[in-house]
Design a protein around this motif. Sequence first.
Motif, mmCIF file in Angstrom:
data_model
loop_
_atom_site.group_PDB
_atom_site.id
_atom_site.type_symbol
_atom_site.label_atom_id
_atom_site.label_comp_id
_atom_site.label_asym_id
_atom_site.label_seq_id
_atom_site.Cartn_x
_atom_site.Cartn_y
_atom_site.Cartn_z
ATOM 1 N N ALA A 134 50.658 2.092 31.597
ATOM 2 C CA ALA A 134 49.624 2.645 32.479
ATOM 3 C C ALA A 134 50.010 2.397 33.941
ATOM 4 N N PRO A 135 49.552 3.233 34.856
ATOM 5 C CA PRO A 135 49.912 3.092 36.278
ATOM 6 C C PRO A 135 49.159 1.945 36.966
ATOM 7 N N TYR A 136 48.644 1.006 36.199
ATOM 8 C CA TYR A 136 47.969 -0.171 36.755
ATOM 9 C C TYR A 136 48.266 -1.361 35.839
ATOM 10 N N LYS A 137 48.619 -2.471 36.456
ATOM 11 C CA LYS A 137 48.951 -3.678 35.710
ATOM 12 C C LYS A 137 47.943 -4.796 35.941
ATOM 13 N N THR A 138 47.142 -4.673 36.971
ATOM 14 C CA THR A 138 46.133 -5.671 37.285
ATOM 15 C C THR A 138 44.775 -5.002 37.424
ATOM 16 N N TRP A 139 43.720 -5.822 37.481
ATOM 17 C CA TRP A 139 42.378 -5.283 37.664
ATOM 18 C C TRP A 139 42.253 -4.560 39.004
ATOM 19 N N GLU A 140 42.813 -5.129 40.043
ATOM 20 C CA GLU A 140 42.737 -4.507 41.366
ATOM 21 C C GLU A 140 43.434 -3.156 41.381
ATOM 22 N N GLU A 141 44.556 -3.052 40.698
ATOM 23 C CA GLU A 141 45.266 -1.773 40.627
ATOM 24 C C GLU A 141 44.464 -0.753 39.827
ATOM 25 N N PHE A 142 43.764 -1.231 38.807
ATOM 26 C CA PHE A 142 42.919 -0.331 38.012
ATOM 27 C C PHE A 142 41.784 0.222 38.867
ATOM 28 N N VAL A 143 41.119 -0.636 39.621
ATOM 29 C CA VAL A 143 40.030 -0.200 40.500
ATOM 30 C C VAL A 143 40.528 0.851 41.489
ATOM 31 N N ALA A 144 41.687 0.596 42.078
ATOM 32 C CA ALA A 144 42.256 1.551 43.040
ATOM 33 C C ALA A 144 42.569 2.879 42.366
ATOM 34 N N TYR A 145 43.082 2.825 41.135
ATOM 35 C CA TYR A 145 43.434 4.054 40.408
ATOM 36 C C TYR A 145 42.185 4.881 40.107
ATOM 37 N N VAL A 146 41.114 4.225 39.661
ATOM 38 C CA VAL A 146 39.882 4.950 39.341
ATOM 39 C C VAL A 146 39.316 5.609 40.587
ATOM 40 N N LYS A 147 39.389 4.935 41.719
ATOM 41 C CA LYS A 147 38.890 5.509 42.970
ATOM 42 C C LYS A 147 39.680 6.754 43.364
ATOM 43 N N GLU A 148 40.956 6.752 43.012
ATOM 44 C CA GLU A 148 41.810 7.902 43.330
ATOM 45 C C GLU A 148 41.624 9.042 42.320
ATOM 46 N N HIS A 149 41.052 8.723 41.150
ATOM 47 C CA HIS A 149 40.858 9.733 40.097
ATOM 48 C C HIS A 149 39.408 9.698 39.594
ATOM 49 N N PRO A 150 38.433 9.997 40.441
ATOM 50 C CA PRO A 150 37.022 9.923 40.045
ATOM 51 C C PRO A 150 36.689 10.852 38.882
ATOM 52 N N GLY A 151 35.952 10.295 37.913
ATOM 53 C CA GLY A 151 35.518 11.076 36.755
ATOM 54 C C GLY A 151 36.590 11.354 35.735
ATOM 55 N N LYS A 152 37.787 10.815 35.914
ATOM 56 C CA LYS A 152 38.904 11.109 35.022
ATOM 57 C C LYS A 152 39.214 9.978 34.031
ATOM 58 N N VAL A 153 38.766 8.780 34.321
ATOM 59 C CA VAL A 153 39.136 7.613 33.504
ATOM 60 C C VAL A 153 38.068 7.342 32.445
ATOM 61 N N SER A 154 38.511 7.158 31.203
ATOM 62 C CA SER A 154 37.595 6.880 30.097
ATOM 63 C C SER A 154 37.655 5.412 29.703
ATOM 64 N N VAL A 155 36.463 4.833 29.494
ATOM 65 C CA VAL A 155 36.331 3.426 29.103
ATOM 66 C C VAL A 155 35.711 3.376 27.712
ATOM 67 N N GLY A 156 36.452 2.859 26.745
ATOM 68 C CA GLY A 156 35.940 2.727 25.387
ATOM 69 C C GLY A 156 35.368 1.345 25.133
ATOM 70 N N SER A 157 34.560 1.243 24.085
ATOM 71 C CA SER A 157 33.984 -0.047 23.693
ATOM 72 C C SER A 157 33.984 -0.186 22.184
ATOM 73 N N GLY A 158 34.336 -1.364 21.717
ATOM 74 C CA GLY A 158 34.301 -1.658 20.281
ATOM 75 C C GLY A 158 32.913 -2.052 19.832
ATOM 76 N N ASN A 159 31.941 -1.159 20.025
ATOM 77 C CA ASN A 159 30.561 -1.337 19.580
ATOM 78 C C ASN A 159 29.836 -2.439 20.330
ATOM 79 N N CYS A 160 30.041 -2.521 21.640
ATOM 80 C CA CYS A 160 29.320 -3.510 22.452
ATOM 81 C C CYS A 160 28.744 -2.826 23.688
ATOM 82 N N GLN A 161 27.526 -2.330 23.560
ATOM 83 C CA GLN A 161 26.881 -1.660 24.693
ATOM 84 C C GLN A 161 26.666 -2.633 25.850
ATOM 85 N N TRP A 162 26.481 -3.879 25.534
ATOM 86 C CA TRP A 162 26.333 -4.924 26.548
ATOM 87 C C TRP A 162 27.525 -4.915 27.507
#
Length: 322
Positions: A134-162
């Motif tokens: 993935a084009p991000y290796k750290t949390w900070e890089e992930f945040v920056a990537y999402v900001k550059e690609h709004p509405g494009k990143v999908s976050v899955g969950s293993g059955n934990c709505q919390w």
Amino acid sequence: MRKFIVMLIVVCFVLSIGSLAFAGEKEYPTKPITFNITSGIGGMTDASSRILADKLKKIVGQPIAVVNKPGGGGLVGLKTFIAKKADPYTLTVTVTAHLNAAPFLESEPIETDKLIFVGSYMPQERILFAQMDAPYKTWEEFVAYVKEHPGKVSVGSGNCQWTLEVMKAIAIIEGLDMNYIRFKSGAAGSSAILGRHVDVCETGVGTPAYQAARAGKLRIILNCGSGSVPHFPDVPNVIDKGYPFASRIEYGIVMQAGVQESVRQFWEDALRSAMEDPVILEKFLELGLVPRFLPGALWKKVAIRDIEMAYELLEYNKALKQ
């Protein structure tokens, strides 16, 4: 003399009733036990329950059938269980993420006064996984990537709505626009991230995604819990990053209100005994899990606290949006 004989007969009768009652208690259980699981096959609720059931059947001397009751973030299994007549031969293995799912899913809350808490056997950190390439290796890089690609990143969950709600709080704080998908179990969430069906996915310690990370096939970019991740002590958690909420879930066993206290205590003692077995502890540790026994009273306190926290988190998110 006659009064003495009558009194002696009465005393013997009372003592015999008491001994019969004691014998009846000692006979429990006299038939097979059912463990309902509030999650799907392959997740850690399922896997840990089967490890426990295999040991507990030897301790209690009866077969234990494990039955999966997934759906509605764990609410289907819990609400069905509560609605039925109290049965000392049916127990439910669940997690705080299912007990506190109702407010997140806009459902009627779980009536905890209709449950009795047997004991809990482990906490679990919730971890956010990404692909190694993935084009991000750290949390900070992930945040920056999402900001550059709004509405494009999908976050899955293993059955934990919390955990998803914790991620939504972070998204509001950081100004992130992401899509959220909840799967039926940690195993299903693991399949989604391993199959590249989502960009990142949270599941718990011990799941297939976690094992893939241990094998160097997935990267952990954040611990959504408040502790440390076994085998990955350098992974930061959300509290370390300055965020106000975390999702660290507790696994435990409940029964229906109306079941005798002696039966609840019987299972608390059996669970304690199982969690003192070195073989069981080793099986948990091999999966990366952190086995730890809590008696019923403490398990209930943890569950109630996490239910209250769910409402606090929702109010926090509403306030942030305003």
